[in-house]
Design an enzyme around this catalytic site. Structure first.
Site, PDB file in Angstrom:
ATOM      1  CB  SER A  93      -0.943   0.006   1.203  1.00 16.79           C
ATOM      2  OG  SER A  93      -2.007  -0.900   1.004  1.00 16.79           O
ATOM      3  CE  LYS A  96      -4.589   1.735  -0.486  1.00 14.83           C
ATOM      4  NZ  LYS A  96      -4.010   0.397  -0.364  1.00 14.83           N
ATOM      5  CB  SER A 151      -4.381   1.124   3.955  1.00 18.28           C
ATOM      6  OG  SER A 151      -3.485   0.916   2.892  1.00 18.28           O
TER       7      SER A 151
END
Length: 413
Positions: A93, A96, A151
């Site tokens: 993640s 991101k 997340s």
């Protein structure tokens, strides 16, 4: 007619003699091109620990297990130390950060969006979710809190669909990575979920964090520790909410920490990029795939401690590449593929590899063949053409003489 045959054969033989004999010359193949320069400096492309301590510099933390890590001064862009900085690894993640840096400037925080069923499809099994429901309205700022704090891959997919779809957002993210000179990064999914071919590096993640933190909204979201997220409507028609907390375990614990993003997947292990401010200096640290997931925060904190203590006492081993976007603006929305970057302004002096050669190589047959026919070749071709033309004229004259004889003989019979 025997005379005619001799002239024709003679003309052909003359042409064959004058034309080049044997296979055409082939241009010499140059040697392998030199590898492209390492982004950030050659030392960052080398394997192992890279550090250049000066007098009074503290030793690096012991017991580091991350497969790759980087410590950099966010203000100056100097890389103070690194380990396998450009090694390509799954991002989890932490990708991101690139998603947010690409998409966040495109929608105002107070815009309201009603989520459709299709926008919540296509997420990988076991994805982290903030809890978005279809047919409900959400403000863009709530969606971004879902991205940064929980997340949430569901929040990423909704925002990606608002941006024109997941596929288009992937293209936009790759274009943004190119602007940031993040050449180790290949984007396949906007949320960082494990996908074949999706990779990045500790160096690139540090670039994403540095770029994102220049945006005040990005900085505000990644530093938020908890928030209320919109829920469903109850029987009375009132919409509820529920609390969400930032999954970054250093936030609120490490002195001066301002974010930015953690991650975990089966293939990536734990990944983390953190930024902290102490004494007016902003330090960035990225750690990828330590021996065990909980160690990610211990190793990141130890490297942050070292970075603040070592600043000014170590020589940089590299630098964070600068953003190539005009005025630092992220790549704009596209409908298909990203447009090529604008051509760079001509440099006042050519780079070393383009400098003029003082002693040029002599022109050989291979060079001539590569550049096209030379003067000698064209002269030979012209002479051949002239001989062939003369032969044809002579042939026609003999044919006319033979025809006149035959006609005369016919009249005499």
């Amino acid at each position: 007619m025997q005379t005619v045959r001799r002239i024709v054969h003679g003309s052909s033989a003359a042409a064959l003699v004058l034309l080049p004999v044997g296979p055409p010359a082939v241009a010499a193949v140059p040697g392998d091109a030199p590898p492209p320069p390492v982004v950030g400096g050659d030392r960052l492309g080398a394997a192992g620990v890279q550090v250049a301590p000066g007098p009074g510099a503290p030793p690096l933390p012991s017991g580091l297990t991350g497969k790759s890590w980087v410590v950099a001064d966010a203000d100056t862009g100097q890389v103070l130390a690194a380990f396998n900085a450009h090694t390509q690894l799954p991002p989890a993640s932490t990708l991101k950060m690139l998603f947010a840096d690409t998409v966040l400037p495109r929608f105002p925080a107070d815009e309201v969006h009603r989520v459709g069923w299709t926008e919540l499809q296509g997420m990988g099994a076991g994805s982290s979710l903030v809890g978005i429901k279809e047919d409900l309205d959400y403000r863009v700022e709530d969606l971004w809190r879902g991205v940064f704090l929980s997340s949430g891959n569901d929040a990423v997919h909704v925002l990606a669909n608002m941006n024109g779809g997941v596929a288009k957002t992937v293209v936009d993210m790759q274009a943004r990575a190119d602007q940031l000179q993040a050449r180790d990064t290949h984007v396949v999914s906007p949320d960082g979920y494990d996908m074949d071919g999706q990779v990045t590096s500790a160096y690139d993640l540090t670039l994403f964090a540095r770029a994102g933190l220049r945006n005040e909204e990005f900085r505000g979201y990644c530093s938020t520790r908890w928030a209320q997220f919109p829920g469903a409507f109850d029987k009375s028609g009132q919409r509820g909410s529920f609390g969400i907390a930032n999954t970054d375990r250093l936030l609120g614990k490490y002195p001066g920490l301002i974010g930015v993003k953690n991650g975990y997947t089966t293939n990536a292990g734990a990944t983390y990029t953190g930024a902290a401010v102490q004494g007016g200096r902003t330090m960035l640290v990225t750690v990828m795939h330590p021996a065990s997931s909980p160690k990610i925060y211990d190793e990141a904190a130890a490297l942050l401690d070292w970075g603040f203590a070592a600043a000014g006492k170590v020589a940089p081993v590299g630098a964070l590449a600068e953003d190539l976007a005009p005025s630092g603006r992220p790549a704009q929305p596209t409908t298909e593929a990203p447009s090529p970057p604008p051509a760079a302004a001509p440099s006042p002096t050519p780079p070393p590899q383009q400098a003029p050669t003082l002693h040029p190589e002599p022109v050989t047959a291979a060079h001539a063949a590569a550049d096209g026919p030379g003067a000698a070749t064209w002269s030979a071709v012209g002479l051949c053409a002239a001989v062939a033309a003369a032969g044809m004229l002579r042939l026609r004259a003999l044919r006319r003489q033979a025809e006149r004889r035959a006609q005369a003989q016919g009249r005499g019979n």
